[in-house]
Design a protein around this motif. Structure first.
Motif, PDB file in Angstrom:
ATOM      1  N   LYS A 129      10.565 -23.926 -30.116  1.00  0.00           N
ATOM      2  CA  LYS A 129       9.224 -24.117 -30.683  1.00  0.00           C
ATOM      3  C   LYS A 129       9.145 -23.685 -32.149  1.00  0.00           C
ATOM      4  O   LYS A 129       8.074 -23.716 -32.738  1.00  0.00           O
ATOM      5  N   VAL A 155      14.414 -18.429 -24.253  1.00  0.00           N
ATOM      6  CA  VAL A 155      15.673 -18.877 -24.861  1.00  0.00           C
ATOM      7  C   VAL A 155      16.225 -17.806 -25.797  1.00  0.00           C
ATOM      8  O   VAL A 155      17.417 -17.506 -25.801  1.00  0.00           O
ATOM      9  N   CYS A 156      15.365 -17.219 -26.586  1.00  0.00           N
ATOM     10  CA  CYS A 156      15.818 -16.204 -27.550  1.00  0.00           C
ATOM     11  C   CYS A 156      16.523 -15.049 -26.838  1.00  0.00           C
ATOM     12  O   CYS A 156      17.559 -14.566 -27.311  1.00  0.00           O
ATOM     13  N   CYS A 202       4.912 -19.668 -29.473  1.00  0.00           N
ATOM     14  CA  CYS A 202       5.806 -19.173 -28.415  1.00  0.00           C
ATOM     15  C   CYS A 202       5.234 -19.530 -27.041  1.00  0.00           C
ATOM     16  O   CYS A 202       4.068 -19.264 -26.746  1.00  0.00           O
ATOM     17  N   ALA A 253       9.100 -20.823 -33.191  1.00  0.00           N
ATOM     18  CA  ALA A 253       8.028 -19.824 -33.162  1.00  0.00           C
ATOM     19  C   ALA A 253       8.447 -18.481 -33.729  1.00  0.00           C
ATOM     20  O   ALA A 253       7.591 -17.628 -33.973  1.00  0.00           O
ATOM     21  N   CYS A 290       9.536 -19.162 -23.101  1.00  0.00           N
ATOM     22  CA  CYS A 290      10.686 -19.785 -22.431  1.00  0.00           C
ATOM     23  C   CYS A 290      11.887 -18.859 -22.305  1.00  0.00           C
ATOM     24  O   CYS A 290      12.788 -19.106 -21.510  1.00  0.00           O
TER      25      CYS A 290
HETATM   26  S1  SF4 Z   1      12.677 -18.936 -27.699  1.00  0.00           S
HETATM   27 FE1  SF4 Z   1      10.809 -19.156 -28.931  1.00  0.00          FE
HETATM   28  S2  SF4 Z   1       9.302 -20.052 -27.545  1.00  0.00           S
HETATM   29 FE2  SF4 Z   1      10.959 -19.239 -26.270  1.00  0.00          FE
HETATM   30  S3  SF4 Z   1      10.292 -17.111 -25.762  1.00  0.00           S
HETATM   31 FE3  SF4 Z   1      11.586 -16.967 -27.597  1.00  0.00          FE
HETATM   32  S4  SF4 Z   1      10.092 -17.063 -29.259  1.00  0.00           S
HETATM   33 FE4  SF4 Z   1       9.027 -17.810 -27.475  1.00  0.00          FE
END
Ligand code: SF4
Ligand code: SF4
Length: 198
Positions: free
Chosen positions: A166, A131-132, A126, A168, A129
């Motif tokens: 990612k 995005v989630c 992670c 992640a 970013c």
């Molecule tokens: S979208 Fe993935 S990389 Fe971005 S904050 Fe959420 S968990 Fe982390």
């Protein structure tokens, strides 16, 4: 209250590629291991190609204000689990167990479903970013510092897991390294645009 599966059995649906997590292998490590079901690459294309016609059929039904129970494109296993009411008998206890709820509870099936996000976590990949958090359709993901936190009103769409750039986000133990899937014609900008704003 009717389960989500029962509602689906009396409505019209569009059969799309499976992006959910499944206990795997069945019953072994049932409460620890979930995996993303591998979809052969050709299958999503076939399903997606069939979707516009199906949507036209549904739209015509809605315009005609048809009433009553409709067939869905759900597979026989889905119909069987619905008939046996397995979501209430099996899924609900699993979700409550994941959430750490012990003993008798007044929580409904749908309320229990929302707690399943206790199983999400962001791993070391992670990068913060967000995005989630930006794409969650019910704003269930919040950034706490540079890490996501799930707020237990999850609708189990798995957008956060599938779209993390990612890869992640994991669900319990088994999803790391497994192929992610989202509709090939949908962009991240589409997802952000359609998500509710703060
Ligand atoms: S979208 Fe993935 S990389 Fe971005 S904050 Fe959420 S968990 Fe982390
Ligand atoms: S994106 Fe979907 S799966 Fe992820 S927290 Fe939001 S509702 Fe739940």
């Amino acid at each position: 209250m009717k389960s989500a599966a029962r509602v689906a059995a009396t409505s019209l649906g569009v059969h799309m590629p499976y992006n959910y997590v499944t206990p795997a292998p069945v019953l072994r490590g049932f409460f620890r291991s979930f995996s993303l079901r591998e979809v052969p690459l050709e299958k999503p294309r076939t399903l997606l190609a069939q979707a516009p016609q199906r949507i036209e059929t549904i739209a015509a039904s809605v315009e005609a204000r048809e009433r009553g129970a409709f067939e869905t494109s759900a597979d026989p296993i889905t119909r069987l689990t619905d008939r046996l009411d397995l979501p209430e008998a099996v899924a609900k206890p699993i979700w409550l167990r994941i959430a750490g709820v012990e003993g008798p509870t007044d929580l409904s099936f749908l309320e229990s479903r929302q707690l399943m996000d206790h199983a999400f976590r962001a791993d070391e990949r992670c990068n913060g970013c967000a995005v989630c958090a930006r794409i969650c359709p019910v704003r269930n993901v919040e950034m706490v510092g540079d890490r996501p936190a799930w707020r237990h009103r999850c609708e189990q769409c798995f957008a956060c897991l599938q779209w993390c750039p990612k890869e992640a986000i994991q669900f319990r133990g088994n999803t790391s390294g497994q192929r992610r899937y989202h509709h090939p014609d949908v962009t991240l900008a589409d997802m952000v645009r359609s998500a509710p704003k703060a």
